[in-house]
Scaffold this motif. Structure first.
Motif, PDB file in Angstrom:
ATOM      1  N   VAL A  17      17.085 -11.911  33.211  1.00 55.20           N
ATOM      2  CA  VAL A  17      17.022 -11.232  33.509  1.00 55.20           C
ATOM      3  C   VAL A  17      15.285 -10.956  33.552  1.00 55.20           C
ATOM      4  N   ASN A  18      14.481  -9.801  33.664  1.00 62.33           N
ATOM      5  CA  ASN A  18      13.452 -10.486  32.996  1.00 62.33           C
ATOM      6  C   ASN A  18      13.025  -8.481  32.541  1.00 62.33           C
ATOM      7  N   PRO A  19      11.918  -8.548  31.763  1.00 65.29           N
ATOM      8  CA  PRO A  19      11.877  -6.987  31.032  1.00 65.29           C
ATOM      9  C   PRO A  19      11.627  -5.901  31.752  1.00 65.29           C
ATOM     10  N   ASP A  23      14.014  -2.672  31.679  1.00 64.71           N
ATOM     11  CA  ASP A  23      13.458  -1.245  31.667  1.00 64.71           C
ATOM     12  C   ASP A  23      13.447  -0.407  32.908  1.00 64.71           C
ATOM     13  N   GLN A  24      13.346  -0.703  34.166  1.00 61.94           N
ATOM     14  CA  GLN A  24      14.433  -0.560  35.404  1.00 61.94           C
ATOM     15  C   GLN A  24      16.345   0.143  34.695  1.00 61.94           C
ATOM     16  N   SER A  29      19.119  -7.862  28.131  1.00 63.78           N
ATOM     17  CA  SER A  29      19.557  -8.971  28.782  1.00 63.78           C
ATOM     18  C   SER A  29      20.627  -9.463  28.286  1.00 63.78           C
ATOM     19  N   ILE A  30      20.716  -9.349  26.979  1.00 66.06           N
ATOM     20  CA  ILE A  30      21.848  -9.890  25.886  1.00 66.06           C
ATOM     21  C   ILE A  30      22.990  -9.047  26.750  1.00 66.06           C
ATOM     22  N   ASP A  31      22.626  -8.206  26.938  1.00 67.53           N
ATOM     23  CA  ASP A  31      23.462  -6.649  27.129  1.00 67.53           C
ATOM     24  C   ASP A  31      24.376  -7.248  28.746  1.00 67.53           C
TER      25      ASP A  31
END
Length: 162
Positions: A17-19, A23-24, A29-31
């Motif tokens: 996923v991207n940052p 944020d959304q 990402s790790i989760d």
């Protein structure tokens, strides 16, 4: 990129996923990596919608639509999603890539606009309805009632101008 982006395997398992996606959703990402995107979406969306998405992707086409998603803090929000197959050099589908745009504010503004238009429409109809009614009453009214009806007509005309 301002939209959240997610890359999944063919079974829907999140690979990256991207940052903006972090944020959304409020997730890191790790989760998310290894979780199934379709399972996450199934909590807030109709099974038929997700089945249509799956069939569209299996046919090698792009799926676009509005969905509901849930942030890490439990808040439900609206997203405009587009998800497309990613092909290798031989043309075989190897991944899916999706973009998520949070449209919660846009949908809320649309809802508020609809309420506003409904309220204004009602307010405009009310004076014109009253004016029509009092004009009909004036035709057969006594002079004293005509004076009272004329006062109401003036008030309603003022309401319309306001």
């Amino acid at each position: 990129m301002g939209d959240g982006v997610v890359v999944t395997g063919l079974n829907g398992d999140i690979q990256a996923v991207n940052p903006a996606f972090e944020d959304q959703t409020g997730y890191k990402s790790i989760d998310l990596v290894g979780r199934n995107l379709f399972d996450n979406l199934s909590r807030q969306n109709l099974p038929e919608t997700l089945e249509t998405m799956r069939r569209t992707l299996e046919m090698g086409d792009v799926w676009r639509g509005e969905l509901r998603n849930q942030r890490n803090d439990g808040i439900i929000y609206d997203v405009l999603m587009s998800i497309a197959p990613v092909r290798d050099q031989s043309g075989s589908v190897v991944n899916y890539v999706g973009s998520f745009r949070d449209i919660t504010t846009q949908k809320e503004l649309d809802r508020m606009k609809d309420i506003f238009v409904s309220d204004v429409s009602h307010e405009l109809r009310t004076p014109t309805t009253n004016i029509s009614l009092y004009l009909e009453l004036m035709e057969d009214a006594t002079p004293s009632k005509q004076t009272e009806y004329l006062r109401v007509l003036k008030e309603q005309a003022y309401q319309l101008r306001k």
